[in-house]
Design a protein around this motif. Structure first.
Motif, PDB file in Angstrom:
ATOM      1  N   ALA A  73       0.755  -1.173   0.120  1.00  0.00           N
ATOM      2  CA  ALA A  73      -0.096   0.080  -0.004  1.00  0.00           C
ATOM      3  C   ALA A  73       0.926   1.180   0.065  1.00  0.00           C
ATOM      4  N   GLY A  74       0.561   2.135  -0.926  1.00  0.00           N
ATOM      5  CA  GLY A  74       1.230   3.370  -1.108  1.00  0.00           C
ATOM      6  C   GLY A  74       2.577   3.259  -2.177  1.00  0.00           C
ATOM      7  N   THR A  75       2.947   1.840  -2.308  1.00  0.00           N
ATOM      8  CA  THR A  75       4.168   1.873  -3.351  1.00  0.00           C
ATOM      9  C   THR A  75       3.917   2.626  -4.594  1.00  0.00           C
ATOM     10  N   GLN A  76       2.622   2.397  -5.170  1.00  0.00           N
ATOM     11  CA  GLN A  76       2.157   3.012  -6.723  1.00  0.00           C
ATOM     12  C   GLN A  76       2.594   4.397  -6.535  1.00  0.00           C
ATOM     13  N   GLU A  77       1.851   5.101  -5.463  1.00  0.00           N
ATOM     14  CA  GLU A  77       1.865   6.521  -5.292  1.00  0.00           C
ATOM     15  C   GLU A  77       3.272   7.212  -5.132  1.00  0.00           C
ATOM     16  N   TYR A  78       4.153   6.251  -4.258  1.00  0.00           N
ATOM     17  CA  TYR A  78       5.664   6.731  -3.979  1.00  0.00           C
ATOM     18  C   TYR A  78       6.221   6.740  -5.341  1.00  0.00           C
ATOM     19  N   MET A  79       6.116   5.501  -5.954  1.00  0.00           N
ATOM     20  CA  MET A  79       6.968   5.308  -7.135  1.00  0.00           C
ATOM     21  C   MET A  79       6.714   6.311  -8.357  1.00  0.00           C
ATOM     22  N   ALA A  80       5.319   6.867  -8.340  1.00  0.00           N
ATOM     23  CA  ALA A  80       4.947   7.890  -9.341  1.00  0.00           C
ATOM     24  C   ALA A  80       5.781   9.155  -8.915  1.00  0.00           C
ATOM     25  N   MET A  81       5.820   9.641  -7.552  1.00  0.00           N
ATOM     26  CA  MET A  81       6.641  10.649  -7.245  1.00  0.00           C
ATOM     27  C   MET A  81       8.149  10.279  -7.616  1.00  0.00           C
ATOM     28  N   GLU A  82       8.462   9.197  -7.362  1.00  0.00           N
ATOM     29  CA  GLU A  82       9.863   8.939  -7.560  1.00  0.00           C
ATOM     30  C   GLU A  82      10.244   9.195  -9.256  1.00  0.00           C
ATOM     31  N   LYS A  83       9.218   8.764  -9.863  1.00  0.00           N
ATOM     32  CA  LYS A  83       9.403   8.747 -11.366  1.00  0.00           C
ATOM     33  C   LYS A  83       9.272  10.367 -11.681  1.00  0.00           C
ATOM     34  N   LEU A  84       8.449  11.129 -11.223  1.00  0.00           N
ATOM     35  CA  LEU A  84       8.375  12.423 -11.421  1.00  0.00           C
ATOM     36  C   LEU A  84       9.884  13.029 -11.161  1.00  0.00           C
ATOM     37  N   GLY A  85      10.458  12.696 -10.018  1.00  0.00           N
ATOM     38  CA  GLY A  85      11.480  13.313  -9.778  1.00  0.00           C
ATOM     39  C   GLY A  85      12.404  13.130 -10.533  1.00  0.00           C
ATOM     40  N   GLN A  86      12.563  11.817 -11.123  1.00  0.00           N
ATOM     41  CA  GLN A  86      13.679  11.465 -11.987  1.00  0.00           C
ATOM     42  C   GLN A  86      13.600  12.047 -13.539  1.00  0.00           C
ATOM     43  N   LEU A  87      12.144  12.357 -14.030  1.00  0.00           N
ATOM     44  CA  LEU A  87      12.113  12.988 -15.090  1.00  0.00           C
ATOM     45  C   LEU A  87      12.221  14.510 -14.990  1.00  0.00           C
ATOM     46  N   ASP A  88      12.133  15.158 -13.770  1.00  0.00           N
ATOM     47  CA  ASP A  88      12.437  16.590 -13.773  1.00  0.00           C
ATOM     48  C   ASP A  88      13.939  16.647 -13.652  1.00  0.00           C
ATOM     49  N   ALA A  89      14.648  15.688 -13.033  1.00  0.00           N
ATOM     50  CA  ALA A  89      16.221  15.842 -13.234  1.00  0.00           C
ATOM     51  C   ALA A  89      16.857  15.690 -14.301  1.00  0.00           C
ATOM     52  N   THR A  90      16.137  14.916 -15.251  1.00  0.00           N
ATOM     53  CA  THR A  90      16.696  15.094 -16.734  1.00  0.00           C
ATOM     54  C   THR A  90      16.913  16.434 -17.384  1.00  0.00           C
ATOM     55  N   GLY A  91      15.817  17.364 -17.131  1.00  0.00           N
ATOM     56  CA  GLY A  91      15.737  18.403 -17.856  1.00  0.00           C
ATOM     57  C   GLY A  91      15.484  18.339 -19.224  1.00  0.00           C
ATOM     58  N   ASP A  92      15.044  17.220 -19.775  1.00  0.00           N
ATOM     59  CA  ASP A  92      14.666  17.005 -21.413  1.00  0.00           C
ATOM     60  C   ASP A  92      13.265  17.520 -21.771  1.00  0.00           C
ATOM     61  N   TRP A  93      12.260  17.938 -20.667  1.00  0.00           N
ATOM     62  CA  TRP A  93      11.163  18.099 -20.844  1.00  0.00           C
ATOM     63  C   TRP A  93      10.872  19.685 -20.339  1.00  0.00           C
ATOM     64  N   ASP A  94      10.052  20.667 -21.079  1.00  0.00           N
ATOM     65  CA  ASP A  94       9.681  21.974 -20.543  1.00  0.00           C
ATOM     66  C   ASP A  94       8.633  21.498 -19.679  1.00  0.00           C
ATOM     67  N   LEU A  95       7.652  20.623 -19.876  1.00  0.00           N
ATOM     68  CA  LEU A  95       6.374  20.428 -19.058  1.00  0.00           C
ATOM     69  C   LEU A  95       6.265  19.022 -18.552  1.00  0.00           C
ATOM     70  N   ILE A  96       5.905  18.512 -17.422  1.00  0.00           N
ATOM     71  CA  ILE A  96       5.673  17.249 -17.059  1.00  0.00           C
ATOM     72  C   ILE A  96       4.191  17.163 -16.696  1.00  0.00           C
ATOM     73  N   VAL A  97       3.380  16.259 -17.223  1.00  0.00           N
ATOM     74  CA  VAL A  97       2.061  16.287 -16.652  1.00  0.00           C
ATOM     75  C   VAL A  97       1.905  14.840 -16.022  1.00  0.00           C
ATOM     76  N   VAL A  98       1.459  14.814 -14.807  1.00  0.00           N
ATOM     77  CA  VAL A  98       1.209  13.625 -13.942  1.00  0.00           C
ATOM     78  C   VAL A  98      -0.172  13.327 -13.972  1.00  0.00           C
ATOM     79  N   ASP A  99      -0.492  12.085 -14.395  1.00  0.00           N
ATOM     80  CA  ASP A  99      -1.888  11.479 -14.008  1.00  0.00           C
ATOM     81  C   ASP A  99      -1.691  10.564 -12.701  1.00  0.00           C
ATOM     82  N   THR A 100      -2.167  11.003 -11.695  1.00  0.00           N
ATOM     83  CA  THR A 100      -2.109  10.345 -10.378  1.00  0.00           C
ATOM     84  C   THR A 100      -3.042   9.286 -10.395  1.00  0.00           C
TER      85      THR A 100
END
Length: 407
Positions: A142-169
């Motif tokens: 319980a909670g792993t899915q939400e945690y990993m969504a935020m973990e992936k968000l942090g990874q995507l943001d750190a790359t700097g490859d995109w101007d905008l990240i849209v997250v469907d929670t």
């Protein structure tokens, strides 16, 4: 009393509804770096997230949309045969403005595995990946899915490859599930119980059960009897392998939480024009406000407005006219249309009342409505239509008393 005339009592007119600030979707898409779409399940949140991402990309931004949607509707609507843990370019996007759209679907176990491989030695990583307790935790805790969504968000943001990240929670029952998941899982992995279970692994061998008994007392003995020594051994070995990563989980959870509240991030709450969905949306708005999270506004999806030219045709008038036609055996199709219109007015009136209840409680929350479409959104054309509706919405101002035939 002679010489005096009592004025007939007059009931005060109801106060007009307060103006609702509109949600400027295009301004948000042009300025933000992260947009988080949240809300309860079944309200079209995935469609709204995809429509926002597509519109931003076709206006010139480099966009990636991350979905956690088990029904895989996002892949279908974007014409992709599959989505996985790697961002993939969406074909058919109009790139004339210089934008681009990538899409991905969260694979929470693979994301967890990636964390292990990056932050553990090869030997520790192998121990973890093969551990039965880890395999269960990374797939279904319980909670792993939400945690990993935020973990992936942090990874995507750190790359700097995109101007905008849209997250469907994830479709959670409560805002608490999503907002608290990073710190909750981090606290679990850094918790006293798991650290206590680390002692048997350090003791090793024949000392295992003895140390469990001493370390956990009566609770440990009962737990061993219920779940078995093998499971406790798996947990202990898991904790031992995770020991060097505890601090990293908590640190990343804190960084992600700070990212959610930073300038350039906006939350969009999505709801349907239904009592339960709007109650949940109200709770989301309150929780985001209490946590100081940047709320852009509310999207009410799948509304059923009465078109302006037909608003004078009330429920009573429609049904009366339909009954007259039936009595004279004339124009059966027109009678059926009148009945359908009456039901539409009832539905629209109910939705208006629900919206007004929300706006009276949250008068400063920007709002936009998206009309219900005739069919499901299954391609980019449908997503463009939703995107256009997000920037071209006007609220229905039909008085709610039209349902009773009063003007």
């Amino acid at each position: 009393m002679s010489g005096t005339h009592r004025q007939p009592s007059q009931r005060p007119l109801p106060a007009p509804p307060l103006p609702v600030p509109p949600l400027d979707v295009d301004a948000m898409l042009d300025s933000e770096k992260i947009i988080v779409c949240c809300g309860s399940g079944g309200v079209g949140k995935t469609t709204i997230a995809a429509a926002l991402a597509l519109r931003a990309a076709e206006q010139g931004r480099q966009v990636v949309v991350l979905t956690i949607d088990p029904a895989r509707r996002l892949a279908q609507s974007m014409g992709l045969t599959e989505l996985d843990n790697i961002p993939r370019e969406v074909a058919g996007v109009d790139r004339s403005a210089g934008g681009r759209l990538d899409a991905m679907m969260l694979d929470m176990k693979r994301t967890f595995d990636e964390i292990v491989l990056v932050h553990a030695t090869p030997e520790r990583a192998r121990q973890l990946l093969d551990n039965p307790f880890y395999q269960s935790l990374s797939s279904s805790f319980a909670g792993t899915q939400e945690y990993m969504a935020m973990e992936k968000l942090g990874q995507l943001d750190a790359t700097g490859d995109w101007d905008l990240i849209v997250v469907d929670t994830p479709p959670t029952r409560s805002a608490l599930d999503f907002l608290d998941a990073p710190t909750r899982l981090g606290a679990f992995l850094d918790g006293r119980l798991l650290r206590l279970l680390l002692a048997p692994a350090k003791a090793g061998g024949k000392m295992y059960l003895k140390v469990v008994g001493v370390g956990l007392g009566v609770f440990g003995k009962i737990l061993t009897r219920i779940v078995g020594a093998q499971l406790l051994a798996d947990v202990s070995q898991f904790v031992a392998a995770m020991e060097t990563m505890f601090g990293g989980f908590r640190q990343r959870a804190e960084q992600t939480y700070q990212l959610l509240g930073a300038p350039g991030t906006s939350f969009v709450v999505v709801a349907a024009p239904e009592a339960a969905a709007l109650r949940e949306a109200s709770y989301f708005v309150d929780r985001l406000d209490s946590d100081g999270m940047p709320l852009a506004g509310l999207v009410i999806n799948r509304v059923h407005p009465v078109r302006r030219g037909a608003r004078g045709l009330t429920v009573e008038r429609s049904l009366a006219a339909a009954e007259t036609l039936v009595e004279h055996a004339e124009h059966p199709l027109a009678a059926a249309v009148l009945r359908v219109h009456a039901e539409r007015v009832r539905l629209s009136t109910r939705e208006n009342r629900l919206r007004e209840r929300f706006t009276s409680a949250h008068p400063d929350t920007p709002l936009v409505e998206v009309d219900a479409l005739a069919g499901d959104v299954h391609d980019l054309a449908g997503l463009r239509e939703v995107g256009a509706a997000l920037v071209g919405s006007t609220f229905s101002t039909m008085p709610t008393d039209l349902i009773k035939g009063r003007r």
